[in-house]
Motif scaffolding. Structure first.
Motif, short mmCIF file in Angstrom:
data_model
loop_
_atom_site.label_atom_id
_atom_site.label_comp_id
_atom_site.label_asym_id
_atom_site.label_seq_id
_atom_site.Cartn_x
_atom_site.Cartn_y
_atom_site.Cartn_z
N CYS A 402 0.96 -1.20 0.11
CA CYS A 402 0.01 -0.11 0.03
C CYS A 402 0.79 1.41 0.05
CB CYS A 402 -1.15 0.06 1.21
SG CYS A 402 -0.14 0.07 2.62
N CYS A 403 0.15 2.57 -0.44
CA CYS A 403 1.01 3.57 -0.48
C CYS A 403 -0.02 4.76 -0.03
CB CYS A 403 1.22 3.82 -1.90
SG CYS A 403 2.84 3.94 -2.64
N GLU A 404 0.75 5.73 0.45
CA GLU A 404 0.07 7.07 0.86
C GLU A 404 0.96 8.28 0.50
OE1 GLU A 404 -2.98 7.59 1.59
OE2 GLU A 404 -3.70 5.46 1.91
N TYR A 405 0.45 9.24 0.25
CA TYR A 405 1.28 10.44 -0.42
C TYR A 405 0.86 11.78 0.39
CZ TYR A 405 3.45 13.04 -4.43
OH TYR A 405 4.08 13.77 -5.31
N PHE A 406 1.68 12.54 0.77
CA PHE A 406 1.42 13.89 1.49
C PHE A 406 1.95 14.82 1.09
CE2 PHE A 406 0.69 9.96 4.07
CZ PHE A 406 -0.56 10.31 4.94
N ALA A 407 1.50 15.90 0.51
CA ALA A 407 1.99 17.35 0.11
C ALA A 407 1.92 18.12 1.25
CB ALA A 407 1.63 17.66 -1.24
N ASP A 408 2.79 19.07 1.10
CA ASP A 408 2.66 20.55 2.16
C ASP A 408 2.56 19.84 3.57
OD1 ASP A 408 2.81 22.96 2.09
OD2 ASP A 408 0.65 23.64 1.43
N CYS A 409 3.75 19.28 3.85
CA CYS A 409 3.79 18.53 5.18
C CYS A 409 4.62 19.70 6.07
CB CYS A 409 4.65 17.35 5.27
SG CYS A 409 4.05 16.19 4.48
N PRO A 410 4.29 19.70 7.54
CA PRO A 410 5.07 20.57 8.43
C PRO A 410 6.56 20.52 8.03
CG PRO A 410 3.54 19.19 9.75
CD PRO A 410 3.52 18.66 8.24
N VAL A 411 7.21 21.64 8.14
CA VAL A 411 8.77 21.83 7.88
C VAL A 411 9.62 21.03 8.61
CG1 VAL A 411 8.33 24.10 6.57
CG2 VAL A 411 8.47 24.11 8.96
N ASP A 412 9.15 20.88 9.89
CA ASP A 412 10.08 20.14 10.91
C ASP A 412 10.03 18.61 10.48
OD1 ASP A 412 7.63 19.96 11.70
OD2 ASP A 412 8.20 20.46 13.80
N LEU A 413 9.39 18.27 9.54
CA LEU A 413 8.88 16.48 9.66
C LEU A 413 10.02 15.86 8.98
CD1 LEU A 413 6.82 14.70 10.74
CD2 LEU A 413 5.40 15.32 8.70
N ILE A 414 10.50 16.29 7.71
CA ILE A 414 11.48 15.42 7.10
C ILE A 414 12.82 15.74 7.77
CG2 ILE A 414 12.86 15.75 4.87
CD1 ILE A 414 10.30 16.50 3.32
N PRO A 415 13.35 16.92 8.44
CA PRO A 415 14.44 16.77 9.19
C PRO A 415 14.28 15.57 10.39
CG PRO A 415 13.91 18.89 8.73
CD PRO A 415 12.77 18.23 8.25
N ALA A 416 13.21 15.68 10.99
CA ALA A 416 12.86 14.91 11.98
C ALA A 416 13.07 13.32 11.68
CB ALA A 416 11.55 15.02 12.75
N LEU A 417 12.37 12.94 10.60
CA LEU A 417 12.49 11.92 10.04
C LEU A 417 13.76 11.22 9.71
CD1 LEU A 417 8.95 11.53 8.24
CD2 LEU A 417 9.67 10.04 10.02
N TYR A 418 14.67 12.22 8.72
CA TYR A 418 15.97 11.87 8.52
C TYR A 418 17.05 11.80 9.47
CZ TYR A 418 20.17 12.51 6.00
OH TYR A 418 21.77 12.30 5.42
N SER A 419 16.72 12.46 10.51
CA SER A 419 17.55 12.29 11.87
C SER A 419 17.60 10.88 12.59
CB SER A 419 17.57 13.40 12.98
OG SER A 419 16.21 13.21 13.53
N VAL A 420 16.39 10.55 12.59
CA VAL A 420 16.10 9.14 13.49
C VAL A 420 16.38 8.06 12.21
CG1 VAL A 420 14.39 9.71 15.30
CG2 VAL A 420 13.55 9.02 12.86
N ILE A 469 10.42 16.68 -7.07
CA ILE A 469 10.44 15.34 -7.99
C ILE A 469 11.63 14.56 -7.89
CG2 ILE A 469 8.95 16.61 -9.92
CD1 ILE A 469 11.53 16.84 -11.34
N THR A 470 12.11 14.65 -6.60
CA THR A 470 13.19 13.59 -6.17
C THR A 470 12.62 12.41 -5.06
OG1 THR A 470 13.99 14.74 -4.33
CG2 THR A 470 15.07 15.30 -6.51
N LEU A 471 13.58 11.58 -4.98
CA LEU A 471 12.95 10.50 -3.77
C LEU A 471 13.93 10.10 -3.27
CD1 LEU A 471 10.23 9.20 -3.14
CD2 LEU A 471 11.29 6.99 -4.27
N GLN A 472 14.05 9.98 -1.84
CA GLN A 472 15.15 9.72 -0.96
C GLN A 472 14.57 9.11 0.10
OE1 GLN A 472 17.39 12.82 0.54
NE2 GLN A 472 18.95 11.57 1.46
N VAL A 473 15.13 7.88 0.59
CA VAL A 473 14.48 7.28 2.07
C VAL A 473 14.90 8.05 3.16
CG1 VAL A 473 16.23 5.41 2.02
CG2 VAL A 473 14.06 4.75 2.86
N LEU A 474 13.78 8.45 3.91
CA LEU A 474 14.00 8.77 5.10
C LEU A 474 14.21 8.01 6.33
CD1 LEU A 474 11.66 11.56 4.77
CD2 LEU A 474 13.88 12.05 4.72
N TYR A 475 13.38 7.10 6.36
CA TYR A 475 13.32 6.08 7.76
C TYR A 475 12.31 4.89 7.46
CZ TYR A 475 11.50 5.08 12.28
OH TYR A 475 10.91 4.27 13.43
#
Length: 1113
Positions: A402-420, A469-475
């Motif tokens: 399954c897949c879900e797609y979220f645009a316009d997320c809170p700005v601190d979310l990607i750094p938080a997921l990347y750090s963990v 339009i890029t893709l990078q695994v965060l967590y």
């Protein structure tokens, strides 16, 4: 005669049309008037559909090529796709229209062009100098099958070997055949009685371009002199040849054979090999030949200035290594390294410092294309470590379910997921930079962040940064680690309801603001996760078991008798009722040996160490009831402000307070209606033969796409869907008749009606009944029979009271009806803006007690002021089903707009999304149409035929999100992203990366004084003189047909460069100059004509007014 007042007639007409468009708005004038106040800004010109990018590993790869100067990698596939990779973030996808498999790729090195050879015997020239590469020329061979191609560096003549053993020569500028042909019977010995087999190799001698080495499958190799048109030497070996490679000095070459041997030949000694090596053969003591091994499929021979040459090969393992993984062998001097791969090797290439074949090669890396992975090996470091792959090629590590797609997320979310996620990275990679570094990034025009979440068959969940339009695994989160793993099949509890992948993810519900995550798995389990940056050890995993039962008692009047006991708040007020049993009659039936009250999976009872990231808040499992397994979950929703999670299946609905860890609601679907049930349902025995869980979907997946290994069944909702539409039946039945059999037997018409599944859930703060004067927290429930029911939530005050007082849940009695299963619900305020569900903002959960004592603020975040402040304001409910959409005014519950989306098909996915500061409803239908509708008036804005539902994978993964973005899984390994926004389509060209960059070609190797004096350096060849029309004549017209490509003049401009393109460029310049001169001439003529007409007109005006006085004008 009576006069008509035309204005009144027009007013009357507009009034009639307004009433017609508003459907049933006339029932309540107030709602109609209020609705007309909403200004809709979205128009059809805001919409345009186009594919943006494709991410993931190329599905079923078949060919590989590398440009050593541009540093670009190309991969071709069995379905005719072409994927090009430059530096991380520069990727491109192209497709051959025929869909035939790519058998070979050849770059025109540093020219910005690529030749592809396909299994349908066509050659194509791609122009890579534009952001979306296009085909400039194609050549279709009619009488011979292409088996091997070779394009020498800085040459415009492409050698094409065929199955018949002949070699044709193609001019890559004009894409026409030369009259020069090397026939197989001229190449081999005249005394030879048998055909040598297809051409498996062609290459020119690195030191003499006039000598061509031709390898035939049977074992014969011929060194052909192009000038004298005869064979200089013939090398015969009794084992079939798979590949051939030169030593850079041109005095030796190496062949790989089908018996696992390598033979090294001196060019001038054709009688026998100079050396025979069996890399993996066991050397027998008494001098006998080593045992035969598996074929060596490819060999490369690369030299270094400072040390021994590298011999790199794939295959060749001994036959007794059964079960051993595929290997790449690197032989360097006396050392031999065997590198095991996870999948079988499709092809490999050695990356070298120089593009010149007659210089020391200095290999620095090996790129290995595997069936499901791309691996780069560092040859310069001891132990040959691999490079860390920066491309998003691990989407399919476990099949996506399954897949879900979220645009316009809170700005601190990607750094938080990347750090963990950074803590999860493997160690031991090469320290060097990724060597595929060509191309340039595009211009980032999007400022918002995007996140894609994929759920997988092994129970893992991956978060991806999908911005710009890029893709990078965060967590990556592994949900299966909460359960006990069975060591072997005998150990396995026989409570499993699926044979394989019992942890597969089916539904993901995520609140980006609070970072609360909830998943539903295939074994009827739900897990709630909370995000934390601190590591914790959970001594006892919080767990609830829910007995969700569907039953109609066998009584005279099945409609009205049993009014459920649950609307009274009793169920929720008892925190101890871990497994509330609304049907005590069935709880004792385990005495007759039937499985009862046991979940499908066993939660670990030992302490669980949880790393920073997502940590378990609660595990909920549905249990077996009287020998019948729990049915798979069909819908799921979580609300962080209310602290509630709700889920449903074809038996009923359950709501859980995850803060107090109690079950609040546990109802059969029929009990939700109370005495208002509109259906007459047949009673059924509780021990009816069990329905195979999701079995129908397995069949569909297997028959429609045999190659697609997605073992996890999808939700019961999906299997029900595929049983309904008529237009899909012929499409599926063609492939396999078993599909139609299962369709008729799996879901009977009686069971379909009696088994009403929960298909949509939405928490919100709105009007629950007609008489309400203010909105209140509630849950809207949609079913597969098209019913929408509303459940009222009575929440205790925040802070400590929220943990002590019970949440009281009661059905409101409100029932709305649509045609087809309910898919999606949303709410608009009085201005037509979306009212998002209430949510908490994220805060660290494991913090000081003082902090915990602060009251939790439940904050409904809304675009407009909260409707609860102004009692007079109304709201609009937007409900989308498989067949239609309705906009309902609240609290009056009048349907003010209705749109029948499809009559013959059904909607697979519907989402209410924001675009250009407004909102719309986006739908994807099973017949392949993508449609959007304005809100609230449901005007059609876009209707484009995009792609038909060819398999369940598309149905399971298609999703829309805000800002005009959408995606689906186009193959088991790739995500296709698309946009339906006109603005994104216009900006796409800028956002795409460039593959071709201007790079100086390295200088040719210095011949040295003595080599220049006495000869022995590289001999050049005037190929034009040999292969041009004046020397070799024209090729037979029936042999191949030239097809001009759609690349256009822009494409020719791009490809015509460097050594190959000087003449073509000069010709183009002349053409362009002539074209511009012609245009200039036309413009001059047009100016003369307009000047002439102006003077005539001025003269006429002068005559007209000549005799008039100034006051007569």
């Amino acid at each position: 005669m009576r006069k008509f007042n035309i204005r009144k007639v027009l007013d009357g007409l507009t009034a009639v049309s307004a009433v017609a468009s508003a459907s049933s708005a006339a029932q309540q004038q107030q709602a109609g008037n209020r609705e007309t106040e909403i200004q809709e800004t979205l128009q059809s010109e805001h919409f345009q559909l186009c594919k943006t990018v494709r991410h993931g590993f190329p599905y079923q790869p078949s060919a590989l090529a590398f440009d050593p100067v541009q540093k670009i990698l190309a991969i071709g596939t069995q379905t005719g796709a072409l994927r090009l990779f430059g530096r991380p973030g520069v990727e491109c996808y192209c497709q051959h229209d025929s869909g035939a498999a790519v058998i070979q790729l050849q770059f025109l090195i540093n020219e910005g062009a690529l030749v592809s050879a396909l299994a349908d015997d066509t050659l194509h020239l791609w122009n890579l100098r534009q952001k979306r590469p296009a085909i400039l020329h194609s050549l279709k061979f009619n009488r011979e099958r292409i088996t091997f191609c070779h394009l020498p560096f800085q040459s415009k003549w492409l050698y094409v070997g065929t199955e018949r053993g002949n070699i044709h020569i193609v001019n890559v500028e004009s894409f026409t055949l030369s009259g020069y042909v090397i026939m197989w019977n001229k190449a081999i010995e005249l005394s030879s009685k048998s055909h040598p087999g297809p051409v498996v190799h062609i290459s020119d001698n690195p030191m003499d371009e006039g000598k061509l080495l031709i390898g035939f499958e049977s074992g014969t190799v011929v060194l052909w002199d192009l000038k004298s048109k005869k064979a200089d030497y013939r090398y015969t070996h009794d084992e079939a040849i798979h590949s051939v490679a030169w030593h850079h000095e041109g005095k030796q070459f190496i062949c790989s054979h089908s018996d696992g041997t390598l033979t090294i030949w001196n060019v001038k000694s054709p009688t026998k090999p100079f050396q025979t090596i069996t890399p993996h053969g066991k050397q027998l003591k008494d001098g006998k030949k080593p045992e035969p091994c598996k074929p060596i499929l490819k060999v490369e021979y690369k030299t270094t200035r400072a040390g021994e040459p590298f011999i790199i090969l794939s295959g060749g393992l001994s036959y007794d290594t059964v079960g051993r993984r595929p290997c790449l062998t690197v032989m360097h001097g006396k050392s031999t390294a065997v590198l095991e791969m996870d999948y079988s090797i499709v092809d490999f290439l050695t990356l070298c410092e120089t593009p010149y074949p007659n210089d020391f090669q200095e290999p620095y890396a090996v790129v290995v294309l595997l069936e499901k992975d791309l691996v780069l090996i560092d040859l310069a470091q001891n132990g040959y470590p691999i490079f860390e792959n920066p491309y998003p090629l691990t989407i399919h590590e476990s099949p996506v379910t399954c897949c879900e797609y979220f645009a316009d997320c809170p700005v601190d979310l990607i750094p938080a997921l990347y750090s963990v996620g950074a803590r999860q990275k493997r160690q031991g990679y090469s320290k060097k930079e990724w060597p595929i570094s060509g191309g340039n990034w595009g211009v980032i025009t999007q400022s918002y962040s995007e996140i894609i979440i994929t759920g997988h068959a092994d129970g893992s969940i991956k978060f991806w940064d999908a911005s710009a339009i890029t893709l990078q695994v965060l967590y990556k989160l592994k949900t299966a680690k909460v359960f006990e793993k069975s060591r072997n099949k005998d150990d396995r509890p026989n409570t499993d309801i699926v044979d394989e992948d019992p942890y597969a993810i089916q539904i993901i519900s995520w609140c980006p603001e609070s970072r609360m995550l909830c998943i539903a798995g295939v074994s009827a389990h739900v897990i709630i996760y909370r995000f934390s940056k601190q590591e914790v050890t959970t001594e006892v995993i919080p767990m609830l078991e829910v007995r969700l039962l569907y039953e109609i008692n066998d009584v005279e009047t099945p409609d009205g008798e049993q009014v459920p006991p649950v609307p009274t708040p009793g169920t929720g007020s008892n925190p101890q009722s871990i497994v509330p049993q609304s049907h005590p009659s069935t709880s004792s039936s385990s005495s007759d040996g039937l499985r009862d009250n046991v979940p499908c999976l066993k939660v670990k009872n030992s302490p669980l160490k949880q790393s920073p990231g997502y940590q378990i808040e609660l595990v909920i499992q549905l249990v077996w009831v009287s020998g019948e397994p729990p049915q798979q979950i069909t819908s799921l929703a979580i609300n962080s402000a209310y602290g509630l999670v709700v889920f449903g299946n074809c038996n009923g609905i359950a709501m859980v307070d995850y803060l107090q860890k109690t079950v609040l609601l546990n109802l059969g679907t029929i009990e939700l209606y109370g005495s208002n049930d509109p259906y007459r349902r047949e009673p059924r025995s509780p021990r009816k033969t069990r329905q195979p869980s999701g079995g129908l979907c397995d069949i569909n997946e297997g028959t429609v796409v045999p190659e697609d290994r997605c073992k996890s069944p999808t939700s019961a909702k999906m299997s029900r869907k595929l049983s309904l539409p008529t237009e899909l039946k012929p499409d599926l039945d063609v492939k396999d008749n078993s599909c139609s059999r299962s369709r008729s037997s799996s879901v009977t018409s009686i069971d379909k009606e009696s088994r009403e599944a929960i298909s949509a859930l939405h928490f919100c703060e709105t009007f629950t009944r007609k008489a309400d004067t203010s909105p209140s927290p509630c849950l809207w429930v949609g079913t597969t029979l098209g019913t929408v029911l509303v459940i009222v939530l009575n929440l205790p005050p925040g802070g400590e009271q929220r943990l002590l007082q019970p949440v009281i849940v009661s059905p409101s009695g409100t029932i709305l009806r649509l045609k087809g299963a309910i898919l999606r619900m949303a709410f608009l305020d009085t201005t037509g803006s979306l009212v998002p569900p209430a949510h908490e903002t994220w805060r660290e959960h494991h913090e000081d007690k003082d902090e915990k004592e602060k009251a939790k603020k439940r904050r409904p975040v809304s675009v407009s002021p909260s409707s609860s402040q102004e009692i007079s304001e109304n709201q609009y409910a937007v409900i989308c089903s498989e067949k239609q959409a309705k906009v309902i005014s609240l609290p009056s519950q009048n349907c003010i707009y209705k749109q029948n989306i499809t009559e013959t098909s059904f909607v697979l996915r519907g989402d209410i999304v924001s675009l250009s500061n407004s909102i719309c409803l986006a739908c994807f239908c099973a017949n392949g149409h993508i449609m959007t509708f304005s809100l609230p008036s449901l005007r059609p804005l876009l209707d484009v035929y995009y792609l038909p539902l060819t398999n369940m994978r598309i149905a399971r993964t298609f999703c829309f999100t805000d800002n005009g973005q959408a995606l689906y899984l186009v193959s088991p390994t790739e995500i296709q992203r698309l946009t339906y926004s006109q603005e994104t389509c216009e900006n796409l060209q800028e956002m795409l990366g460039e593959l071709f960059t201007l790079v100086e070609t390295p200088e040719a190797p210095n011949r040295g004084f003595f080599k220049g004096l006495f000869g022995g350096g590289a001999q050049s060849l005037d190929r034009e003189e040999l292969f041009g029309e004046s020397a070799s004549g024209k090729a037979s017209r029936s042999l191949a047909q030239h097809i001009p490509g759609p690349g256009g003049i822009e494409g020719v401009k791009g490809a015509a460069s460097g050594v190959v393109g000087e003449l073509a460029r000069a010709r183009l310049a002349l053409d362009e100059r002539g074209q511009k001169l012609g245009e200039l001439e036309e413009k001059t003529a047009a100016m003369l004509y307009s000047a002439d007409s102006f003077s005539k007109h001025a003269h006429e005006m002068m005559l007209k007014y000549k005799d008039k006085k100034w006051y007569q004008f």
